[in-house]
Enzyme design. Structure first.
Site, PDB file in Angstrom:
ATOM      1  N   LYS A 148      56.989  73.061  22.348  1.00  0.00           N
ATOM      2  CA  LYS A 148      56.830  73.261  20.903  1.00  0.00           C
ATOM      3  C   LYS A 148      58.188  73.232  20.255  1.00  0.00           C
ATOM      4  CE  LYS A 148      53.392  74.326  18.041  1.00  0.00           C
ATOM      5  NZ  LYS A 148      51.979  74.035  18.352  1.00  0.00           N
ATOM      6  N   ASP A 158      52.465  69.935  13.508  1.00  0.00           N
ATOM      7  CA  ASP A 158      52.001  71.322  13.505  1.00  0.00           C
ATOM      8  C   ASP A 158      52.063  71.762  12.038  1.00  0.00           C
ATOM      9  OD1 ASP A 158      51.268  73.531  15.597  1.00  0.00           O
ATOM     10  OD2 ASP A 158      52.583  74.544  14.203  1.00  0.00           O
TER      11      ASP A 158
END
Ligand code: GLU
Length: 416
Positions: A105, A145
Site C-alpha cells: 500500500k 485507493d
C-alpha cells in the site's frame, strides 16, 4: 469514530486467527510486520512557482504469494502506521480470494482538493519516479485507493514507461480503458460488497431483496454497492458522506442521490429526505449496514447500539477489534473487508492478466469471473468457520488467508 491505531488493529486480527492456525509463532511474527516500508519527502513545484514538500509512503507487507499489490491513498490522515495496516490487509485480502499476489500500500499526506490538476500530476509523477526501482509488473503493482483514480494511475503508468523506455501497462492497475484498464474495474469493489452481502443473507436463510440498507460513505465503493444492492430489490433507506447523511424510510434512489452528490458535492440536501449524522446512520434499525468510508467508523461503544443484522465492510478497517468483539457477542454477522471489498483487487488482478496477455476481456467475463472468485472465497470462509468452530467470520477469513501465506512461505524453503 475511534482513534485506534490501524496497524495495531491488524496485528490483533492476525493474533486472533493465530490461535487456530497450524503455524509456528515465529512465522506468525513474520505475518504481522511489513517486509519493508519506504518513507519519502517529495518536493513539488506549485503553480505559483513555490515549492511544497509532501510526505509519502509505500509499504511492502508480504510477497510470499506473488508481487506486492495495493492502492495509493491521497488523504490528510495518511500515516506510516495506516499505510502499514492497509498493506497488511491487502496481503490477507489477496490470500482469502486466492489470487497470486502479495500485499502492499502507498499513501501521500495531502488534501487533494486544495491543489490543481497540474500540481497533482507533478506530485504523482514525483512519487512514481521515486518508486520506480521498487515497482514493476513482477515486483509491486499499485492501484487506486481513497482520492485516487484512473487519472493518477494513467500518470503513474506513463511516468514508469517513459523512464523505463518500454511499454508495461501491468505496472499499475485501475487505469482508464484507453490506457490499458479493464472493463468492470471501477465498479468492482462495490460489486464484491454486493456479492458478499447477498451470500451472507443466503447463509442466514434470509432474502436480501426484502432488506433495508444503510450505506456510510458515498464514494466509489459505497455508491456502487448501494446501486447494485438496490438492483437486487433491497431498499436503501440512508446514505452519508463526510458532510452528513440523508434518510428516507420509503427508500432513496441510489443512482439519483449519487447524481445529486456529483452536482452539489454532497449527499446532504437530497430532496424528500431527512438529515441524519453518520453516527445516527450507523445505528439505524436496518437489515444491512455497509460502512464504506474510512477506518475506525465503529468502535466498541457505537457497536453496542448497532441495530443491523449484517454488516458488509466496503471500507478497509471500518470496525475496531473491540467493536468486533461486541458485535460477535451480539450476533451481528460481519462480512470482513478483506472479503467484502476484495472485488477491487480481484479485477485489478484481471486487469494485470489482460495487460500481460495483451488481450481484453468483455465486461460480462470480468463480472462473471469476479462472482466466481468472491462466492468461492465466501464458501472457503464458511467452511473454516464451521469446521473449526471459529468465533466470527473475520477470524475465519484470517485463518484461511494466513494459512495460505504461511504455506507459501514454508514451501519456498530456506535461503542460506
Ligand atoms: N485500494 C483497493 C483496496 O483497498 C484496491 C487495491 C488494488 O486494486 O490493488 O483493496
Amino acid at each position: 469514530m475511534s482513534d485506534a491505531n490501524p496497524f495495531e488493529s491488524l496485528q490483533e486480527q492476525v493474533d486472533d486467527a493465530a490461535a487456530y492456525l497450524d503455524v509456528e509463532s515465529d512465522v506468525i511474527e513474520r505475518l504481522k510486520h511489513p517486509e519493508r516500508v519506504l518513507e519519502l519527502n517529495l518536493t513539488v513545484e506549485l503553480d505559483d512557482g513555490s515549492l511544497a514538500r509532501f510526505k509519502g509512503f509505500r509499504s511492502q507487507f508480504n510477497g510470499d504469494r506473488g508481487p506486492y499489490k495495493g492502492g495509493i491513498r491521497y488523504h490528510p490522515n495518511v500515516s506510516r502506521d495506516e499505510v502499514k495496516a492497509l498493506s497488511g490487509w491487502m496481503a490477507y485480502k489477496c490470500a482469502i480470494v486466492d489470487i497470486p499476489l502479495g500485499g502492499g500500500k502507498g499513501g501521500i499526506i495531502i488534501d487533494p482538493t486544495e491543489y490543481s490538476e497540474a500540481e497533482l500530476e507533478r506530485l504523482t509523477r514525483a512519487y512514481a519516479t521515486e518508486l520506480r526501482p521498487l515497482v514493476g509488473p513482477d515486483r509491486d503493482i499499485p492501484a487506486p485507493d481513497v482520492n485516487t483514480g484512473q487519472r493518477e494511475m494513467n500518470w503513474f503508468k506513463d511516468t514508469y514507461e517513459t523512464l523505463e523506455r518500454t511499454t508495461a501497462p501491468g505496472v499499475i492497475t485501475g487505469k482508464a480503458i484507453a490506457s490499458g484498464g479493464s472493463e468492470g474495474r471501477v465498479e468492482a469493489t462495490g460489486r464484491s460488497t454486493m456479492f458478499a452481502a447477498r451470500e451472507a443473507f443466503d447463509y442466514l436463510g434470509q432474502d436480501i431483496s426484502d432488506a433495508t440498507v444503510a450505506v456510510q460513505g458515498y464514494g466509489n465503493a459505497g455508491s456502487i454497492a448501494a446501486r447494485l444492492i438496490e438492483d437486487l430489490g433491497a431498499t436503501v433507506v440512508a446514505v452519508s458522506d463526510s458532510s452528513g447523511g440523508v434518510y428516507d424510510p420509503d427508500g432513496i434512489d441510489a443512482r439519483a442521490v449519487k447524481s445529486h452528490k456529483n452536482e452539489t458535492g454532497s449527499v446532504t440536501g437530497y430532496e424528500g429526505t431527512e438529515e441524519l449524522t453518520n453516527e445516527e446512520l450507523l445505528t439505524l434499525d436496518v437489515d444491512l449496514l455497509v460502512p464504506a468510508a474510512l477506518e475506525n467508523a465503529i468502535d466498541a461503544d457505537l457497536a453496542e447500539d448497532v441495530e443491523a443484522d449484517v454488516i458488509a465492510e466496503a471500507a478497509n478497517g471500518p470496525l475496531t477489534p473491540d467493536a468486533d468483539d461486541v458485535l460477535t457477542d451480539r450476533d451481528v454477522l460481519v462480512v470482513p473487508d478483506i472479503l467484502a471489498n476484495a472485488g477491487g483487487v480481484t479485477v485489478s488482478y484481471f486487469e494485470w492478466v489482460q495487460n500481460r496477455q495483451r488481450f481484453s476481456w468483455s465486461e460480462e467475463r470480468v463480472n462473471d469471473e469476479l462472482e466466481t472468485v468472491i462466492t468461492s472465497a465466501f464458501d472457503d470462509l464458511v467452511d473454516a468457520y464451521e469446521s473449526k468452530g471459529l468465533p466470527n467470520f473475520r477470524t475465519a477469513a484470517y485463518v484461511v488467508a494466513a494459512q495460505r501465506i504461511a504455506d507459501a512461505y514454508a514451501e519456498s524453503g530456506n535461503w542460506p
